[in-house]
Scaffold this motif. Structure first.
Motif, PDB file in Angstrom:
ATOM      1  N   ARG A 117       0.937  -1.215  -0.949  1.00 54.98           N
ATOM      2  CA  ARG A 117       0.165  -0.117   0.371  1.00 54.98           C
ATOM      3  C   ARG A 117       1.161   1.131   0.161  1.00 54.98           C
ATOM      4  O   ARG A 117       0.706   2.189  -0.904  1.00 54.98           O
ATOM      5  CB  ARG A 117      -0.893  -0.133   1.123  1.00 54.98           C
ATOM      6  CG  ARG A 117      -1.847  -1.019   0.796  1.00 54.98           C
ATOM      7  CD  ARG A 117      -3.387  -0.525   1.996  1.00 54.98           C
ATOM      8  NE  ARG A 117      -4.309  -1.280   2.485  1.00 54.98           N
ATOM      9  CZ  ARG A 117      -5.026  -1.748   2.925  1.00 54.98           C
ATOM     10  NH1 ARG A 117      -5.251  -0.876   4.033  1.00 54.98           N
ATOM     11  NH2 ARG A 117      -6.067  -3.010   2.983  1.00 54.98           N
ATOM     12  N   ASP A 118       2.303   1.704   0.907  1.00 51.10           N
ATOM     13  CA  ASP A 118       2.695   3.209   0.755  1.00 51.10           C
ATOM     14  C   ASP A 118       3.837   2.966  -0.309  1.00 51.10           C
ATOM     15  O   ASP A 118       3.619   4.077  -0.823  1.00 51.10           O
ATOM     16  CB  ASP A 118       3.848   2.224   2.359  1.00 51.10           C
ATOM     17  CG  ASP A 118       2.852   2.270   3.554  1.00 51.10           C
ATOM     18  OD1 ASP A 118       1.819   2.954   3.552  1.00 51.10           O
ATOM     19  OD2 ASP A 118       3.427   1.510   4.778  1.00 51.10           O
ATOM     20  N   PHE A 119       3.678   1.567  -0.608  1.00 49.17           N
ATOM     21  CA  PHE A 119       4.726   1.584  -2.394  1.00 49.17           C
ATOM     22  C   PHE A 119       4.462   2.263  -2.994  1.00 49.17           C
ATOM     23  O   PHE A 119       4.026   2.618  -3.747  1.00 49.17           O
ATOM     24  CB  PHE A 119       5.377   0.905  -2.009  1.00 49.17           C
ATOM     25  CG  PHE A 119       6.711   0.865  -3.224  1.00 49.17           C
ATOM     26  CD1 PHE A 119       7.981   1.011  -3.050  1.00 49.17           C
ATOM     27  CD2 PHE A 119       6.323  -0.390  -4.547  1.00 49.17           C
ATOM     28  CE1 PHE A 119       9.158   0.972  -3.893  1.00 49.17           C
ATOM     29  CE2 PHE A 119       7.998   0.550  -5.587  1.00 49.17           C
ATOM     30  CZ  PHE A 119       8.950   0.505  -4.617  1.00 49.17           C
ATOM     31  N   GLY A 120       1.944   2.016  -2.858  1.00 52.60           N
ATOM     32  CA  GLY A 120       1.486   2.223  -4.114  1.00 52.60           C
ATOM     33  C   GLY A 120       1.573   1.889  -5.335  1.00 52.60           C
ATOM     34  O   GLY A 120       1.706   1.379  -6.637  1.00 52.60           O
ATOM     35  N   ILE A 121       1.303  -0.681  -5.101  1.00 47.90           N
ATOM     36  CA  ILE A 121       1.669  -1.467  -5.360  1.00 47.90           C
ATOM     37  C   ILE A 121       0.419  -1.295  -6.672  1.00 47.90           C
ATOM     38  O   ILE A 121       0.603  -1.706  -8.038  1.00 47.90           O
ATOM     39  CB  ILE A 121       2.238  -2.357  -5.680  1.00 47.90           C
ATOM     40  CG1 ILE A 121       3.356  -2.739  -4.477  1.00 47.90           C
ATOM     41  CG2 ILE A 121       1.707  -3.770  -6.249  1.00 47.90           C
ATOM     42  CD1 ILE A 121       4.767  -2.630  -5.779  1.00 47.90           C
ATOM     43  N   TYR A 122      -1.074  -0.875  -6.294  1.00 41.84           N
ATOM     44  CA  TYR A 122      -2.195  -0.804  -6.631  1.00 41.84           C
ATOM     45  C   TYR A 122      -2.508   0.394  -7.465  1.00 41.84           C
ATOM     46  O   TYR A 122      -3.575   0.673  -8.022  1.00 41.84           O
ATOM     47  CB  TYR A 122      -2.844  -1.368  -5.753  1.00 41.84           C
ATOM     48  CG  TYR A 122      -2.759  -2.507  -4.811  1.00 41.84           C
ATOM     49  CD1 TYR A 122      -2.477  -3.971  -6.189  1.00 41.84           C
ATOM     50  CD2 TYR A 122      -2.443  -2.673  -4.238  1.00 41.84           C
ATOM     51  CE1 TYR A 122      -2.534  -4.646  -5.352  1.00 41.84           C
ATOM     52  CE2 TYR A 122      -2.298  -4.007  -3.252  1.00 41.84           C
ATOM     53  CZ  TYR A 122      -1.793  -4.920  -3.955  1.00 41.84           C
ATOM     54  OH  TYR A 122      -1.671  -6.358  -3.522  1.00 41.84           O
TER      55      TYR A 122
END
Length: 341
Positions: A93-98
């Motif tokens: 979530r934090d890395f922004g995968i989605y």
């Protein structure tokens, strides 16, 4: 003829076996982890509770094989596996995968052909090619995001029974490396949040004066990662082999000793039969479309066969393959009928 697009997921290049049954003790440990994430009231801890429930994408990610990868990575310690899975869920979530790490966001990193996915090894693993010197050009925080985006796309293109990828790094005519900081960052992400995803890393044409770089990063690799590295593999008209002994074994009839067949390799640097040319506009559009369509079909199939945490990737991918076969059969029958009219 030159080819500008990635090869499709092979139907029968590698016939993997379905997941084997777990030993009784392993099944008990797996069931504990599955029960934890399958609970109707489950929420992620230590985050805003309005956003703590698992999303559909996260439930899809928490497959049978995923839970097992984390259990094996923690030596079957259920509490450690649960914590590590939850840490990865939060990191994704934090890395922004989605949401953040989209094709549009990382595309500026891809224009010069720093890396690309093309072909599959003899174990059915997608091949991710890397040009080390290009990776060192105009490095930015988005470079790491691009590498992880490419890793995610490699995962999209894994067939039934395939859980790892092969990395091919060619140092021919290259004198540069990505920075030590970038390599350490990406290495840490992969070892922490992508356990058992690296199947093999082939480093070809490595000049002696760059050995020092690898000596610097080796201490930051766990023992399992180091075992996956193959420096200066044997590349000849029959494909790619780890060692000279493997080429001799293959000549004697051992098919398992060959890593890549020529038909699945690019010609430049790897002596393959595919005259691949990286033309960004053509390749990028084709890769994004191929991965988006395959992932969309996998999610739809996951819903169709239950849509639950712990669904087997094997079941999803085999069902898609059978759907493809049925569709092709229908097309062939229609073409045959037209020919008869």
């Amino acid at each position: 003829m030159p080819i500008y697009v990635p090869l499709p997921v092979p139907a029968h290049l590698h016939e993997a076996a379905p997941p084997s049954a777990l030993a009784e003790k392993q099944q008990i440990l797996y069931d504990r982890v599955l029960e934890h994430f399958s609970a109707a009231d489950y929420t992620l801890r230590d985050i805003d509770q309005e956003k703590a429930a698992l999303t559909v994408e996260e439930k899809f990610w928490l497959s049978y094989e995923c839970l097992l990868r984390y259990l094996r990575a923690t030596n079957w310690d259920t509490n450690a596996a649960i914590k590590r899975l939850e840490d990865t869920l939060k990191w994704r979530r934090d890395f922004g995968i989605y949401d953040k790490i989209t094709a549009e966001h990382v595309e500026p990193e891809a224009t010069i052909g720093k890396g690309f996915i093309f072909g599959y090894d003899t174990h059915g693993r997608p091949a991710a090619y890397v040009s080390p010197s290009k990776m060192s050009v105009e490095e930015s925080p988005r470079t790491a995001q691009y590498i992880i985006w490419m890793l995610e796309r490699s995962i999209d293109l894994m067939g039934p029974g395939v859980e790892t990828l092969a990395i091919l790094a060619d140092y021919a005519d290259n004198t540069g490396n990505p920075s030590f900081g970038l390599v350490r960052t990406v290495l840490d992400i992969i070892q922490t949040h992508y356990p058992e995803r690296l199947g093999l890393a082939l480093v070809a044409h490595l000049p002696w004066f760059l050995n020092a770089f690898f000596k610097l990063i080796m201490p930051f690799m766990d023992s399992f990662t180091r075992q996956k590295l193959v420096f200066n593999p044997v590349i000849n008209e029959n494909g790619v082999f780890r060692t000279v002994a493997d080429t001799e074994a293959w000549s004697a009839g051992s098919a398992t000793s060959r890593v890549f067949e020529p038909e699945q390799l690019i010609q430049e640097g790897w002596n393959g039969s595919q005259q691949f040319v990286y033309s960004h506009a053509m390749y990028w559009e084709a890769l994004v479309k191929l991965c988006e369509e395959r992932r969309s079909r996998m999610v739809a199939m996951w819903h169709r066969i239950g849509g639950e945490v712990g669904t087997k990737e094997w079941d999803v991918k085999v069902a898609i393959r059978e759907d493809n076969a049925d569709t092709q059969k229908d097309v062939d029958e229609v073409l045959m009928e037209n020919d008869q009219l």
